[in-house]
Write a protein that holds these residues in place. Sequence first.
Motif, PDB file in Angstrom:
ATOM      1  N   VAL A 283      -6.055   8.043  -9.437  1.00 37.44           N
ATOM      2  CA  VAL A 283      -5.500   9.098 -10.071  1.00 37.44           C
ATOM      3  C   VAL A 283      -6.496   9.240 -10.875  1.00 37.44           C
ATOM      4  CG1 VAL A 283      -4.261   9.649 -12.104  1.00 37.44           C
ATOM      5  CG2 VAL A 283      -3.465   8.268 -10.433  1.00 37.44           C
ATOM      6  N   ALA A 284      -7.306   9.095 -11.743  1.00 41.50           N
ATOM      7  CA  ALA A 284      -8.459   9.840 -12.291  1.00 41.50           C
ATOM      8  C   ALA A 284      -9.516  10.698 -11.107  1.00 41.50           C
ATOM      9  CB  ALA A 284      -9.517   9.061 -12.839  1.00 41.50           C
ATOM     10  N   SER A 285      -9.242  10.188 -10.075  1.00 40.74           N
ATOM     11  CA  SER A 285     -10.268  10.494  -8.543  1.00 40.74           C
ATOM     12  C   SER A 285      -9.413  11.116  -8.002  1.00 40.74           C
ATOM     13  CB  SER A 285     -10.748   9.397  -7.511  1.00 40.74           C
ATOM     14  OG  SER A 285     -11.181   7.892  -7.962  1.00 40.74           O
ATOM     15  N   LYS A 286      -8.365  11.647  -8.130  1.00 37.77           N
ATOM     16  CA  LYS A 286      -7.502  12.618  -7.821  1.00 37.77           C
ATOM     17  C   LYS A 286      -7.770  14.353  -8.273  1.00 37.77           C
ATOM     18  CE  LYS A 286      -4.498  10.588  -4.908  1.00 37.77           C
ATOM     19  NZ  LYS A 286      -5.032  11.075  -2.942  1.00 37.77           N
ATOM     20  N   LEU A 287      -7.408  13.482  -9.808  1.00 39.82           N
ATOM     21  CA  LEU A 287      -7.987  14.192 -10.877  1.00 39.82           C
ATOM     22  C   LEU A 287      -9.533  15.537 -10.582  1.00 39.82           C
ATOM     23  CD1 LEU A 287      -6.059  12.999 -13.757  1.00 39.82           C
ATOM     24  CD2 LEU A 287      -5.138  14.795 -12.531  1.00 39.82           C
ATOM     25  N   VAL A 288      -9.988  14.417 -11.001  1.00 42.53           N
ATOM     26  CA  VAL A 288     -11.437  14.719 -10.424  1.00 42.53           C
ATOM     27  C   VAL A 288     -11.422  16.058  -9.545  1.00 42.53           C
ATOM     28  CG1 VAL A 288     -14.066  14.035 -10.294  1.00 42.53           C
ATOM     29  CG2 VAL A 288     -12.594  12.544 -11.376  1.00 42.53           C
ATOM     30  N   ARG A 289     -11.413  15.668  -8.572  1.00 41.92           N
ATOM     31  CA  ARG A 289     -11.133  16.547  -6.678  1.00 41.92           C
ATOM     32  C   ARG A 289     -10.667  17.863  -7.214  1.00 41.92           C
ATOM     33  NH1 ARG A 289     -12.282  15.952  -1.683  1.00 41.92           N
ATOM     34  NH2 ARG A 289     -12.176  17.935  -1.137  1.00 41.92           N
ATOM     35  N   THR A 290      -9.305  17.561  -7.992  1.00 46.24           N
ATOM     36  CA  THR A 290      -8.297  18.810  -8.343  1.00 46.24           C
ATOM     37  C   THR A 290      -9.086  19.529  -9.734  1.00 46.24           C
ATOM     38  OG1 THR A 290      -6.574  17.811  -7.791  1.00 46.24           O
ATOM     39  CG2 THR A 290      -6.264  19.563  -8.952  1.00 46.24           C
TER      40      THR A 290
ATOM     41  N   ASN B 258       1.045  -1.019   0.197  1.00 41.02           N
ATOM     42  CA  ASN B 258      -0.046  -0.115  -0.292  1.00 41.02           C
ATOM     43  C   ASN B 258       0.742   0.767   0.389  1.00 41.02           C
ATOM     44  OD1 ASN B 258      -2.572   1.468   0.575  1.00 41.02           O
ATOM     45  ND2 ASN B 258      -1.915   2.184   1.998  1.00 41.02           N
ATOM     46  N   GLN B 259       2.239   1.609   0.946  1.00 41.58           N
ATOM     47  CA  GLN B 259       2.575   2.036   0.688  1.00 41.58           C
ATOM     48  C   GLN B 259       2.978   2.197  -0.565  1.00 41.58           C
ATOM     49  OE1 GLN B 259       5.424   1.956   3.761  1.00 41.58           O
ATOM     50  NE2 GLN B 259       4.177   1.340   5.431  1.00 41.58           N
ATOM     51  N   GLU B 260       3.788   1.614  -1.693  1.00 43.97           N
ATOM     52  CA  GLU B 260       4.444   1.782  -2.370  1.00 43.97           C
ATOM     53  C   GLU B 260       3.386   1.870  -3.651  1.00 43.97           C
ATOM     54  OE1 GLU B 260       5.768  -1.119  -5.836  1.00 43.97           O
ATOM     55  OE2 GLU B 260       5.618  -2.942  -4.130  1.00 43.97           O
ATOM     56  N   ARG B 261       2.159   2.188  -2.990  1.00 39.83           N
ATOM     57  CA  ARG B 261       0.951   2.217  -4.208  1.00 39.83           C
ATOM     58  C   ARG B 261       1.140   3.159  -3.733  1.00 39.83           C
ATOM     59  NH1 ARG B 261      -3.522   5.118  -2.898  1.00 39.83           N
ATOM     60  NH2 ARG B 261      -4.014   3.267  -0.778  1.00 39.83           N
ATOM     61  N   GLN B 262       1.201   4.171  -2.556  1.00 43.23           N
ATOM     62  CA  GLN B 262       0.687   5.360  -2.742  1.00 43.23           C
ATOM     63  C   GLN B 262       1.612   6.333  -3.518  1.00 43.23           C
ATOM     64  OE1 GLN B 262       1.050   5.181   1.313  1.00 43.23           O
ATOM     65  NE2 GLN B 262      -1.463   5.733   1.686  1.00 43.23           N
ATOM     66  N   GLU B 263       3.104   6.016  -3.291  1.00 42.89           N
ATOM     67  CA  GLU B 263       4.370   6.345  -3.845  1.00 42.89           C
ATOM     68  C   GLU B 263       3.976   6.221  -5.657  1.00 42.89           C
ATOM     69  OE1 GLU B 263       6.711   8.617  -2.895  1.00 42.89           O
ATOM     70  OE2 GLU B 263       5.343   8.253  -1.281  1.00 42.89           O
ATOM     71  N   ILE B 264       3.791   5.449  -6.156  1.00 41.06           N
ATOM     72  CA  ILE B 264       3.309   5.082  -7.790  1.00 41.06           C
ATOM     73  C   ILE B 264       1.933   6.600  -8.197  1.00 41.06           C
ATOM     74  CG2 ILE B 264       2.375   3.732  -9.258  1.00 41.06           C
ATOM     75  CD1 ILE B 264       3.513   1.277  -7.785  1.00 41.06           C
ATOM     76  N   VAL B 265       0.698   6.076  -7.098  1.00 45.90           N
ATOM     77  CA  VAL B 265       0.445   7.378  -6.848  1.00 45.90           C
ATOM     78  C   VAL B 265       0.019   9.142  -7.386  1.00 45.90           C
ATOM     79  CG1 VAL B 265      -2.199   8.046  -6.333  1.00 45.90           C
ATOM     80  CG2 VAL B 265      -1.640   5.994  -6.740  1.00 45.90           C
ATOM     81  N   LYS B 266       1.694   9.153  -6.568  1.00 47.77           N
ATOM     82  CA  LYS B 266       2.034  10.957  -5.874  1.00 47.77           C
ATOM     83  C   LYS B 266       2.420  11.012  -7.325  1.00 47.77           C
ATOM     84  CE  LYS B 266       4.861  13.871  -3.209  1.00 47.77           C
ATOM     85  NZ  LYS B 266       6.564  13.233  -2.258  1.00 47.77           N
ATOM     86  N   GLN B 267       3.467   9.652  -8.197  1.00 47.30           N
ATOM     87  CA  GLN B 267       4.178  10.298  -9.356  1.00 47.30           C
ATOM     88  C   GLN B 267       2.572  10.517 -10.762  1.00 47.30           C
ATOM     89  OE1 GLN B 267       7.051   7.740  -9.767  1.00 47.30           O
ATOM     90  NE2 GLN B 267       7.508   8.249 -12.236  1.00 47.30           N
ATOM     91  N   ILE B 268       2.469   9.621 -10.689  1.00 44.06           N
ATOM     92  CA  ILE B 268       1.264   9.487 -11.732  1.00 44.06           C
ATOM     93  C   ILE B 268       0.413  11.227 -11.560  1.00 44.06           C
ATOM     94  CG2 ILE B 268      -0.716   8.516 -13.003  1.00 44.06           C
ATOM     95  CD1 ILE B 268       0.532   5.652 -12.429  1.00 44.06           C
TER      96      ILE B 268
ATOM     97  N   ALA C  22      -3.056   9.602 -21.924  1.00 44.85           N
ATOM     98  CA  ALA C  22      -3.023   8.204 -22.106  1.00 44.85           C
ATOM     99  C   ALA C  22      -1.323   8.879 -21.711  1.00 44.85           C
ATOM    100  CB  ALA C  22      -3.344   7.678 -22.934  1.00 44.85           C
ATOM    101  N   LYS C  23      -0.882   7.437 -21.370  1.00 47.45           N
ATOM    102  CA  LYS C  23       0.901   7.810 -21.127  1.00 47.45           C
ATOM    103  C   LYS C  23       1.421   6.681 -20.876  1.00 47.45           C
ATOM    104  CE  LYS C  23       4.591  10.406 -19.337  1.00 47.45           C
ATOM    105  NZ  LYS C  23       5.442  10.918 -18.395  1.00 47.45           N
ATOM    106  N   GLU C  24       2.727   6.135 -21.301  1.00 45.95           N
ATOM    107  CA  GLU C  24       3.171   5.287 -21.680  1.00 45.95           C
ATOM    108  C   GLU C  24       3.841   4.573 -20.290  1.00 45.95           C
ATOM    109  OE1 GLU C  24       4.454   1.108 -24.066  1.00 45.95           O
ATOM    110  OE2 GLU C  24       3.658   3.061 -25.004  1.00 45.95           O
ATOM    111  N   GLY C  25       3.489   3.416 -19.685  1.00 50.05           N
ATOM    112  CA  GLY C  25       4.228   3.125 -18.241  1.00 50.05           C
ATOM    113  C   GLY C  25       3.404   3.281 -17.174  1.00 50.05           C
ATOM    114  N   TRP C  26       2.420   4.340 -17.021  1.00 45.79           N
ATOM    115  CA  TRP C  26       1.375   4.544 -16.145  1.00 45.79           C
ATOM    116  C   TRP C  26       1.005   2.703 -15.767  1.00 45.79           C
ATOM    117  CZ3 TRP C  26      -2.123   9.148 -17.147  1.00 45.79           C
ATOM    118  CH2 TRP C  26      -1.142  10.088 -17.500  1.00 45.79           C
ATOM    119  N   ASN C  27       0.460   2.840 -14.471  1.00 50.21           N
ATOM    120  CA  ASN C  27       0.130   0.920 -13.676  1.00 50.21           C
ATOM    121  C   ASN C  27      -1.220   1.156 -13.050  1.00 50.21           C
ATOM    122  OD1 ASN C  27      -0.600  -0.268 -11.921  1.00 50.21           O
ATOM    123  ND2 ASN C  27       1.276  -0.721 -11.091  1.00 50.21           N
ATOM    124  N   GLU C  28      -1.654   0.612 -14.662  1.00 52.81           N
ATOM    125  CA  GLU C  28      -3.143   0.652 -15.074  1.00 52.81           C
ATOM    126  C   GLU C  28      -3.763   0.360 -13.853  1.00 52.81           C
ATOM    127  OE1 GLU C  28      -4.746  -3.373 -16.919  1.00 52.81           O
ATOM    128  OE2 GLU C  28      -2.955  -2.713 -17.851  1.00 52.81           O
ATOM    129  N   GLY C  29      -3.367  -0.026 -12.727  1.00 55.53           N
ATOM    130  CA  GLY C  29      -3.547  -0.823 -11.069  1.00 55.53           C
ATOM    131  C   GLY C  29      -4.396  -0.162 -10.298  1.00 55.53           C
TER     132      GLY C  29
END
Length: 769
Positions: free
Chosen positions: A353-360, A309-319, A341-348
Motif C-alpha cells: 500500500v505504501a509503495s502505491k501511495l509513493v507512486r501516486t 495472492n488474489q485475496e491479497r490483491q483485493e485487500i490491497v485495492k481496498q486499503i 494509521a487506521k484500525e483494521g488494516w492488514n499489516e501484512g
Amino acid sequence: MLKSKMNWTFTYNQNEVAKETNIVQQLLAKKGLTEPNEIKSFLNPTEAQLQDPQLLEGLIIAKKRIDQAIAKGESILVFGDYDADGVTSTTLLVETLHELGAMCDYYIPNRFTEGYGPNPNAFREAKRQGFDLVITVDTGIAAFEAAEVAKELELDLIITDHHEIQGQLPVALAIIHPHCSDDYPFKSLAGVGVAFKLAQYLLGYFPKQFLDLVVIGTIADLVPLEGENRVLAKLGLDYINQSSRAGIIALKEVAGIKGRIDEQDIGFGISPRLNAVGRLQTAYPAVELLLTDDKAEAQRIATEIDLINQERQEIVKQIVEEATALVEQDPEANKHVIVLAKEGWNEGVLGIVASKLVRTFQRPAICLTLKSEQGKAKGSGRSITAFDLFENGMSIREKFLQFGGHAQAAGMTVAIDKIAELRIAFNQLAGNQLAPEDYQEQAQIDASIDLSLLSIVMIQEIEQLAPFGMANPRPLFHIKAEPTEARQIGANKNHLKLTLTQESHQLATVGFGLGSLQHKMTTGTTIEAIGHLQVNEWNGSRSPQLLVQDLRVQERQVFDFRGSKLWKQELTSVDKATVFVYFHQGSYSLHPNAIYFEQLLTANKIEVTELVILDLPNQLADLSEVLKLTQPDNIYTCFQTDHSHFLTGLPNRDDFKWFYGLVLQRGKYDHNQEQHLIIKNKQWKKNKIEFIIKVFSELEFVKIANGVVRPNPDVEKKPLTDSHSYQLAIARSEAEEVLYYSNYQQLKRWLKSQIESEHSMKEEVINGL
C-alpha cells in the motif's frame, strides 16, 4: 503543452542520437565499461567472478559449530523471514543441512502474532523442543532481546543477515553479514545470497542446485543487480529455466509464465505469490512448496498460494482506496511525508500500500494499522529516491518502539500516542531536505533513438544487459515524433495505445495507466516519449515496441472542437489552472466556471495553463487580448455558430445601392408587407434586408416608423463604415473566417501567433492567412 509526470534527466548530450551499430557500447560506456575484458565479464558473468565465501567473517566459527552439531546429532533450527528472500533463504539452508546429514527443522514467525524477526518466546520454545543451535537467515541483525535470551538459555545462535546494522550488534556465536566483514568487498548481497555463501562454505563446492532459489530471493528483495548480485542473478536465470524443482514448475504454471523465465516474471509473477502467503497468514506453505519433490503436492500448494495472492490483491485495492481518501482529506499534514494509521488494516500488505501511495503522490509514505488494545501501531514505509527512510528514521529512533529496514523500505512499531509526533517529525525532515523536483519520480534517460534505426536486432542486443533491476535499470530511451493514432485500450480504457511517426517510419507504443492522456495530444505536434524498448509478438509476427513510461509536449497545442457538441465529454479532467472564457453574455450554455472575457481582462493575475474558448468573439482583437494576457499552454476551441456572416455573405456596395435606390424611387418601403417580394426576386435572406435597413438607419439615410422605411430628405453623405453595425458585421465575418472556417493548421498558426509574436492582429490577418 503536456507536462511530464516524471523529472527527466538526460545523462548524455541530447543532440546525440544513438546508432544501431554501437547502442550497447554506448550504454556500457555510461556504466564505465570500455575495456573488452570488462565488457565481456559484464555481459557474460561466470562463477569465477564471485568472491570467496571465506572472506566473510564468522564462517569458520559457524562451520565448526554446525559440524559439531551434525556429529553429535544435535537438532538445528533454521529461523527465517516471511518474505520471498526469507523463504528462499530458509529453503536453501534446510536443503544444505539435509545434504550434510543434519537433524534440522525450520521456523518462520507469524507476522501478526510475533512480528518481525527472532523473538524471545520463539527461542524459548525452540529450547524446550530440544534444539541446541539456531541459525537465522535474512533476519536477526536487530534481534537484541532474543539474542540475550538465547545466551541465557545456552542456545547457540548464528546470525546470517544483510539488513542495515543499527549501531550495535546482537550477542551471538557468529554473525555472517557483509557489512560486518571488512575483507568482503561486496556489501549488497540479499539474505539468500548470504545463505548461499554459507552453504557453499559448508558443502565445500559451488552448489548450483540452489541458484534457482538465489535468483528469486535476490530479485524479489530489490537489492542492486551489480557485482556479485548480477553474477548470481544471471547464473540463476540460466539455472531456473532448467530447474526441475517441483515448486517452481507449479508456480510458473499458476502465474501463467510461458517460455523462458526472466527477471520480470520473477518480480511480477513468482515473488508476489511467495510473499502473499506471509502477508496474510503463516509463510510455511511457501517453504513447503519450494522443498517438496512431489509434483501433485506442489501443484496443490501453488494453487492455494495463488488464491491467497488474489485475496491479497483485493485487500490491497481496498486499503489503497481508503488511504488515498485519507491523504486527500488532509493534504497539508501529509505534504512531505504521508503518515497514515487506521484500525483494521492488514499489516501484512501495508508495504505494498505504501509503495502505491509513493507512486501516486510522489512522496515517502508510511502506513500503520492501529492495535488499540495494545496501544500501538505496526506497519511499513516506502520512500522516494531522494529520501533515505532508514537514515531519517534512525535520526528519530526514540519515537519508535521498533524500527528497521533499508533506505527505501522500513518496518516499524510505534505507540499510538506518538503517531502525530512521528508525522510532524518526518514532514520536517523531508521539508528541510527535499527540493520540489525530488517529489517527482526520477527518470534517468539513457539515449535518444531515431525511429529509422530501430530494429528487433537492436532490441536483442540491448537485452544482453539484462537482468535489469536496482542499479542496472532497463535502459530508458527518448523518442521525438508525431502521434498519428492514439486510442484508449483495456477494460477500463485506462491504457494508451499510440503510434509515433517520423517521416515514413512508425513505432507502436503502449502506455499502461496513461489512457487519460489520449486527449492531451494533437496531430501535427511533436511529442516526446520515454520508455523501454521491447519486441512485440502478435499472431506470429514480431516488431519493435516502446513501453511508454512518460510523455510530454513542449509546444503549445490547439485542440479543435469547432462545431462539435461533444467537447464536454473530451474535457472530463481539467486542472485548477484551466479557464473557460466566453464573449457573449446570455447567448451560450456556459460552463459553471466560465468567465466573461471583459472580467478576465480586468481581473487580478490569473494562472492559466489551459484556455477553453466557449464561443466566437465579435472581433479578433477581443480574443487576441485574452491570449496575450493569459499566455495559455494549451487552447481548446469549442465554439459553434448558428448564424454565419461569413457563409451567408455580407451585403456588398451594389446591394446597398440597389436597396437605397428602391426606397428613393418608391418613396417608401413597407418591410412587413413587401419583404417577400425582395426575397423572391433578389434571392436575399430576410436578415440581409434587415441588416441593410439597420445600417441605413444608423447612418440616418432613412427613417423608420412601424416597419415603413422612408428616405431622409436631409441626408448627409457618409461611408458605410461609419455604421457601428456594419463595423461589427465586418469584424464578426473576419473572426468567423479566421477562427471557424479556417483549416486546423491556419487556426493553430493564428492562435499561437497572438501569444508568441509581436505582430499586430491586422498584420496576422493579412499576412498570416
